[in-house]
Structure formats: C-alpha cells, structure tokens
Design an enzyme around this catalytic site. Structure first.
Site, PDB file in Angstrom:
ATOM      1  N   ASP A   1      -6.738   1.376   1.032  1.00  0.00           N
ATOM      2  CA  ASP A   1      -6.842   1.530   2.485  1.00  0.00           C
ATOM      3  C   ASP A   1      -8.257   1.175   2.905  1.00  0.00           C
ATOM      4  OD1 ASP A   1      -8.379   3.646   1.614  1.00  0.00           O
ATOM      5  OD2 ASP A   1      -7.363   5.152   2.834  1.00  0.00           O
TER       6      ASP A   1
ATOM      7  N   LYS B   1       0.831  -1.206   0.000  1.00  0.00           N
ATOM      8  CA  LYS B   1       0.000   0.000   0.000  1.00  0.00           C
ATOM      9  C   LYS B   1       0.869   1.261   0.000  1.00  0.00           C
ATOM     10  CE  LYS B   1      -2.174   1.525   3.670  1.00  0.00           C
ATOM     11  NZ  LYS B   1      -3.107   1.663   4.813  1.00  0.00           N
TER      12      LYS B   1
END
Length: 210
Positions: free
Chosen positions: A138, A120
């Site tokens: 997220d 991420k």
C-alpha cells in the site's frame, strides 16, 4: 540497506511488536475479505466504523447478498467509492456462493477473480487469513521501502517483488504488518518521525540525517 541492516531492522520491529495484527476488525475470513475490499482508498478507521454497524446485521455472503446493493450501500456510504464497492461486494458474494460454497478461496487466482479484489487485496487475505508470506504494498509500504532503502522500486509491484527477495524468511509472514504500522505511525509521509525511530540507524534516509 545491506543484509545486516535488514536483519537488524526487522529484529528491532519484532522486538517492539512480536505479534503484529491488521487494524481492520474482523471475526471470519469473509469479514476480512469484505473489509479489505472496502478499504481501497479509505482508512481502516473509516472501514471499521462502517463494518461495526454492518456485520451484526450481515456478515456472510448470503446475508450481504440479501441486502442488495441499495441496502448494503446504506451501511457503507461513509466510505469512499461506496456505491462501486457495494456493487463489487454483492457480485463477489454471488461468486462465493455459486463457485465456492460460500467460503473464501485460498489461492491468488481465485481471489483475484472476485470483483473488486486486486493483487493487493488478495495479498492481504492470503497473508492474514492463510498465513502466506505475501506482501500487500500500500502507500505506507511503498513509502517505507523506498525511503529506507529496504526495497526501492518505481511501482508497487517492483517494491513487492523486491521485498519478497530481501526480507529474511523468519520475518516474512509478519513483515507486511510491521512495515504498514511503521509507515502509519513513524515513517509518515509529510514528516517522518526520525527523532523517535527505532530503526533510524539502519535506514538510508535516517543515516543521511546523522
């Protein structure tokens, strides 16, 4: 959501916010990397409060390294898991200096080799700093993708891969920001603000409420 729904969905978000930006504050690629690393399980607001004090003192790998773990910890102790993050950021700075001339690398493999930098975080840096059409999933993007029917998936990776396939190319680079902001301020976890949502007509959840 079908192809036309998705096109209208992103066209509407773009019309409302043509040039979306991350809410993390930074003025260099390294500052961005450090902020994203610190933001894991923390809010952008909380990270910004810490980096506003840290960056005027240390905003390069060399200066962060000079602080040491204890010195860095004093600046970021208001952020969750600050001790572990301080250790990871110090190690990352060492690698940047030793292997990359103090510069942040621009490939996924090199970024994910840095301590504390997962998929991420790498996606955020590749997208924001290097303009690549990556998708950093997220909690907000995961929720919005599943709730709207845009790219349902049981894991962040499944949602990421779904988004990469379904988001039209002309929206790909900015879509990450639009989805985060939409999830943060409109399609919220506890109570989605469907009554004021501009893309309700394209959303599976919104249509069920009509």
């Amino acid at each position: 959501m079908n192809k036309q729904d998705i096109e209208t969905f992103f066209a509407t978000l773009k019309a409302a916010n043509p040039s979306p930006q991350t809410e993390l504050e930074y003025s260099s690629v390294f500052e961005l990397l450090a902020a994203v690393l610190l933001s894991a399980q923390a809010t952008d607001v909380g990270v910004n409060k810490a980096t506003r004090k840290l960056y005027p003192v240390a905003n390069t790998p060399e200066k962060i390294l000079a602080l040491g773990v204890d010195g860095l910890s004093e600046y970021i102790r208001t952020i969750g898991l600050y001790r572990t993050k301080a250790q990871n950021l110090i190690k990352t700075c060492q690698i940047l200096i030793e292997r990359h001339g103090g510069k942040v690398p621009g490939t996924r493999e090199e970024l994910e080799a840095l301590p504390g930098v997962g998929r991420k975080t790498a996606n955020v840096v590749l997208n924001v700093a290097f303009g690549q059409p990556t998708m950093a999933v997220d909690t907000h993007i995961f929720r919005v993708s599943n709730r709207t029917g845009l790219a349902p998936g049981k894991t962040p990776l499944a949602v990421e891969l779904g988004l990469l396939k379904r988001v039209p190319a002309q929206y790909a680079v900015d879509s990450h920001h639009w989805l985060i902001l939409h999830g943060r301020y409109v399609c919220q976890a506890r109570r989605p603000q469907c009554e004021v949502c501009a893309v309700r007509a394209q959303c599976d959840h919104g249509r069920r409420l009509q």
